[in-house]
Design an enzyme around this catalytic site. Structure first.
Site, PDB file in Angstrom:
ATOM      1  N   GLY A 162       0.758  -1.225   0.030  1.00 35.55           N
ATOM      2  CA  GLY A 162      -0.217   0.106  -0.142  1.00 35.55           C
ATOM      3  C   GLY A 162       0.913   1.342   0.045  1.00 35.55           C
ATOM      4  CB  ILE A 163       3.925   2.232   1.847  1.00 33.61           C
ATOM      5  CG1 ILE A 163       3.369   2.163   3.244  1.00 33.61           C
ATOM      6  CG2 ILE A 163       4.868   3.454   1.809  1.00 33.61           C
ATOM      7  CD1 ILE A 163       4.188   1.850   4.230  1.00 33.61           C
ATOM      8  NE  ARG A 243       9.035  -2.916  11.306  1.00 31.57           N
ATOM      9  CZ  ARG A 243       7.909  -2.110  11.238  1.00 31.57           C
ATOM     10  NH1 ARG A 243       8.199  -0.907  10.687  1.00 31.57           N
ATOM     11  NH2 ARG A 243       6.747  -2.690  11.737  1.00 31.57           N
ATOM     12  CG  ASP A 267      10.387   7.486   9.924  1.00 32.82           C
ATOM     13  OD1 ASP A 267      10.718   8.490  10.643  1.00 32.82           O
ATOM     14  OD2 ASP A 267       9.438   6.726  10.153  1.00 32.82           O
ATOM     15  CD  GLU A 272      13.341   2.386  14.809  1.00 40.15           C
ATOM     16  OE1 GLU A 272      12.191   2.116  15.031  1.00 40.15           O
ATOM     17  OE2 GLU A 272      13.954   2.285  13.558  1.00 40.15           O
ATOM     18  CG  HIS A 291       9.792   4.039  13.360  1.00 40.09           C
ATOM     19  ND1 HIS A 291      10.303   2.626  13.822  1.00 40.09           N
ATOM     20  CD2 HIS A 291       8.624   3.775  12.627  1.00 40.09           C
ATOM     21  CE1 HIS A 291       9.539   1.783  12.944  1.00 40.09           C
ATOM     22  NE2 HIS A 291       8.578   2.442  12.439  1.00 40.09           N
ATOM     23  CB  ALA A 293       6.597   7.568   8.470  1.00 37.26           C
TER      24      ALA A 293
END
Length: 330
Positions: A162-163, A243, A267, A272, A291, A293
């Site tokens: 979808g992104i 990711r 992002d 992380e 992170h 977005a």
């Protein structure tokens, strides 16, 4: 669902309604109830109730407390449907593998957050091309011309969910030439070409911008490493909104330091959170967002709509959306 967002569904195949589907019944929301999501359940005709032997559906809202989901599933084998809170399910991979059974269907938010994440990806692309990481750190006037336009550029998008599809839509006004790399060569609407991810070596040297929008699985960890970054043009920019472990961090640090690529805007990182003092923080050609977005304010109404659709499916009114394949890891 608010008027700000239109429905965005994943391109992943949904569960055939002719196959097994979970039995309808009360739905529990854990680790704690949420009025917005309870309202989404009710709007689809479902019933929210505390976890009990009668529970048939479970909406799990915590990524940080993923380990507890395994305990709940072990103690409640009557649960036939679980809704997870995010598009990526890597934090739940071990749990889903251990508790995989033919009568348990798991759905995620994949595709639901496409709009805010794709919007952020576009912002990162523009910022990197316009050397905003350098401009933002400047403490004196620099009149040396620098920066590139997005118009007419070649964009390689790794991933076809979808992104990726929403980003293709956002890029349309810029007249970009888009290539999508995915697991198959099945065409993606809006892309000039769609190639298998195995052809990355051929496509990376041709791209002005490389956008990572793939799922993290055992097969995709360090999908872009030293060899792949070396194939990119010295004028190319890397954007990662998927990711962190999809990109080898040490290789990215080295590529930026050597000027092997023009810039990176990410992002997500690996590790992380990115530790204080990490070389990427001081790399002038790297823009890092933590992170962010999407934020809870952005995602809550979108997750509520996903919940509404899947509760309706549980009641027999339509297909499940965002079905997770535990074997594939997303």
């Amino acid at each position: 669902m608010t008027g700000q967002h239109r429905a965005v569904l994943s391109d992943e195949p949904e569960r055939d309604p002719g196959l097994w589907r979970p039995t309808a019944g009360p739905i529990a929301i854990l680790p704690e109830d949420n009025a917005l999501f309870a309202g989404a359940v009710a709007s689809a005709g479902g019933v929210v109730a505390p976890l009990s032997p009668d529970t048939r559906g479970l909406i799990w809202l915590s990524y940080a407390r993923a380990a507890e989901l395994g305990e709940v599933l072990a103690d409640n084998p009557q649960i036939g449907w679980v809704q997870l809170p995010w598009a990526g399910v890597d934090a739940f991979a071990d749990i889903l593998s251990r508790h995989q059974r033919h009568d348990l269907l798991v759905t995620s938010a994949k595709g639901a957050y496409a709009q805010p994440v794709a919007e952020h990806a576009l912002a990162l692309i523009l910022a990197s091309l316009r050397v905003l990481p350098v401009r933002a750190r400047a403490r004196s006037w620099n009149s040396v011309p620098a920066g590139a336009s997005l118009y007419g550029r070649s964009v390689l998008i790794i991933g076809a969910g979808g992104i990726a599809r929403e980003l293709i839509r956002l890029l349309e006004p810029f007249g970009t030439r888009i290539v999508v790399a995915r697991r198959s060569s099945e065409p993606v609407p809006g892309a000039a070409r769609t190639v298998p991810v195995g052809q990355l070596d051929t496509e990376l040297p041709l791209a002005d911008i490389v956008v990572v929008a793939a799922a993290l699985t055992g097969d995709t960890r360090h999908l872009l490493g030293e060899a792949e970054l070396a194939l990119m043009a010295s004028t190319a920019h890397l954007v990662n909104i998927a990711r962190g472990p999809l990109v080898d961090t040490d290789a990215l640090v080295a590529a930026l330091a050597a000027g092997a690529i023009a810039g990176a805007a990410i992002d997500v990182t690996d590790p992380e959170p990115l530790p204080d003092g990490h070389p990427l923080w001081s790399e002038p050609r790297c823009l890092i967002t933590p992170h962010m977005a999407d934020t809870p304010e952005m995602t809550a109404p979108l997750l509520a709509e996903r919940i509404r659709l899947n509760v309706a499916a549980l009641l027999g009114n339509g297909p499940f959306v965002g079905v997770v394949d535990p074997a594939e890891g997303y």
